[in-house]
Motif scaffolding. Structure first.
Motif, short mmCIF file in Angstrom:
data_model
loop_
_atom_site.label_atom_id
_atom_site.label_comp_id
_atom_site.label_asym_id
_atom_site.label_seq_id
_atom_site.Cartn_x
_atom_site.Cartn_y
_atom_site.Cartn_z
N SER A 9 64.72 -107.72 -67.53
CA SER A 9 64.58 -106.46 -66.81
C SER A 9 65.26 -106.65 -65.46
O SER A 9 65.73 -107.75 -65.14
CB SER A 9 63.11 -106.07 -66.64
OG SER A 9 62.45 -106.95 -65.74
N ARG B 282 50.23 -111.39 -67.14
CA ARG B 282 49.81 -109.99 -67.16
C ARG B 282 49.51 -109.50 -68.57
O ARG B 282 48.81 -108.50 -68.76
CB ARG B 282 50.89 -109.11 -66.53
CG ARG B 282 50.99 -109.25 -65.01
CD ARG B 282 52.27 -108.63 -64.49
NE ARG B 282 52.36 -107.21 -64.79
CZ ARG B 282 53.51 -106.54 -64.94
NH1 ARG B 282 54.66 -107.19 -64.85
NH2 ARG B 282 53.50 -105.26 -65.18
N GLU C 72 63.77 -103.01 -72.41
CA GLU C 72 63.15 -101.75 -72.79
C GLU C 72 64.18 -100.75 -73.29
O GLU C 72 63.92 -99.97 -74.22
CB GLU C 72 62.36 -101.18 -71.61
CG GLU C 72 61.56 -99.94 -71.96
CD GLU C 72 60.58 -99.56 -70.87
OE1 GLU C 72 59.89 -98.54 -71.04
OE2 GLU C 72 60.47 -100.29 -69.85
N GLY D 68 61.19 -106.12 -63.03
CA GLY D 68 61.14 -104.82 -63.68
C GLY D 68 60.38 -104.76 -64.99
O GLY D 68 60.41 -103.73 -65.67
N GLY E 247 57.69 -103.84 -67.36
CA GLY E 247 56.59 -102.89 -67.32
C GLY E 247 55.65 -103.03 -68.50
O GLY E 247 55.66 -104.03 -69.23
N ASP E 248 54.85 -102.00 -68.73
CA ASP E 248 53.84 -102.05 -69.77
C ASP E 248 54.46 -102.24 -71.16
O ASP E 248 53.88 -102.92 -72.01
CB ASP E 248 53.00 -100.77 -69.75
CG ASP E 248 52.11 -100.68 -68.52
OD1 ASP E 248 51.87 -101.72 -67.90
OD2 ASP E 248 51.65 -99.57 -68.20
N GLY F 259 53.78 -104.99 -57.71
CA GLY F 259 53.41 -104.42 -59.00
C GLY F 259 53.05 -105.41 -60.06
O GLY F 259 53.08 -105.08 -61.25
#
Length: 315
Positions: free
Chosen positions: A66, A167, A101, A136, A138-139, A14
């Motif tokens: 994360s 990223r 998050e 982990g 993410g966006d 991912g």
């Protein structure tokens, strides 16, 4: 899954760059203080200049976490920043906190459980960000990095945390390094980033990337030096009983620059150069030759583009 597998598998699951992320990161790059300049735009590494420490108060340092965060990647830098003493200064040199998050418990490498101090919505604005290897992010994490990096003095990655930073798009057109076992795959995933093999760390504007694991300690000592001078950084290393000299020489990882040779007696994973057991390792046949892998995820990555791994640049 052990720590080695975790940090290397984080490059395979991912973490492929998204077009939207790169575009958004490129836009952020154009307006990021300290991130521009001809040197950075050309992809060359520019040594970090001295940083201005506040006359009073502590420098806020956010550790982005994360699931899968590799412990030494963030605990090594944490110990460095926590150990800084500046004669005549009444406040702690650095204010350290974790950001995620949510504030739900995070499972780091080897099963360590961490309760984050803050979320992206309520964390204090950092002047330094530390991004360890993790699986982990993410966006929401990527967007938080883009936003805070507009105002950071240093946003730094450790080990394959460079994948997370890349990223965001912020490394586009710049130089970077990562764990030596990820050089080839990183270069394939992020062709717009110049991969520097054999670097202990690479600085470019307000971005910095460290090599694997213990390299984060050296980059953190370098950040201390940029804020408070070499004497303070030297005393910090002395207090920690840290004998490494990599923070004084960003090119001190030259042992890792060239890929190791795989032999029949000691086959290496063609993705990360780790030694494998051919009796139990996943395998693929390419151009009449059998290749063995340290984990199934690396077999999957190799099978998508075997020629690129075998022909990857040594420099």
């Amino acid at each position: 899954m052990n720590r080695r597998q975790l940090l290397l598998s984080s490059t395979a699951f991912g973490l492929s760059p998204l077009a939207a992320a790169v575009a958004s990161g490129a836009a952020a790059l154009a307006t990021t203080p300290g991130a521009g300049g001809a040197t950075a735009a050309s992809g060359a590494s520019s040594p970090g200049a001295a940083l201005a420490a506040p006359a009073t108060g502590s420098i806020p340092v956010a550790f982005l976490l994360s699931d899968g965060a590799v412990v030494i990647d963030f605990c090594g830098p944490w110990e460095v920043f926590e150990s800084v003493t500046v004669v005549g200064r009444h406040d702690d040199a650095f204010q350290l906190y974790t950001v995620a998050e949510t504030t739900k418990p995070i499972t780091a490498s080897s099963g360590m459980t961490i309760l984050p101090n803050f979320t992206f919505s309520n964390a204090p604005a950092p002047k330094v960000v530390v991004i360890p290897a993790q699986s982990g992010a993410g966006d929401a994490a990527l967007e938080w990095i883009r936003q805070v990096t507009r105002h950071t003095d240093v946003t730094m990655s450790v080990c394959t945390g460079a994948y997370v930073l890349a990223r965001t798009g912020l490394l586009s057109g710049r130089s970077a390094t990562t764990h030596h076992g990820a050089y080839s795959e990183f270069a394939m995933q992020f062709p717009d980033v110049r991969m520097v093999r054999g670097a202990r760390f690479v600085e470019s504007g307000n971005l910095a990337t460290a090599g694997g694991l213990s390299s984060g300690i050296d980059l953190s000592l370098r950040v201390v030096e940029r804020y408070f001078g070499r004497d303070v950084a030297t005393q910090t290393a002395y207090y920690m009983e840290y004998q490494g000299q990599g923070w004084l020489d960003p090119n001190s990882n030259q042992n890792y620059r060239a890929r190791r040779a795989s032999t029949n007696a000691h086959p290496l994973c063609p993705v990360c150069d780790m030694e494998v057991d051919p009796a139990s390792a996943p395998r693929s046949v390419y151009d009449g030759k059998t290749y063995y892998f340290c984990m199934p995820a690396h077999k999957v990555v190799f099978d998508k583009a075997p020629g690129q791994f075998l022909d990857s640049s040594q420099s």
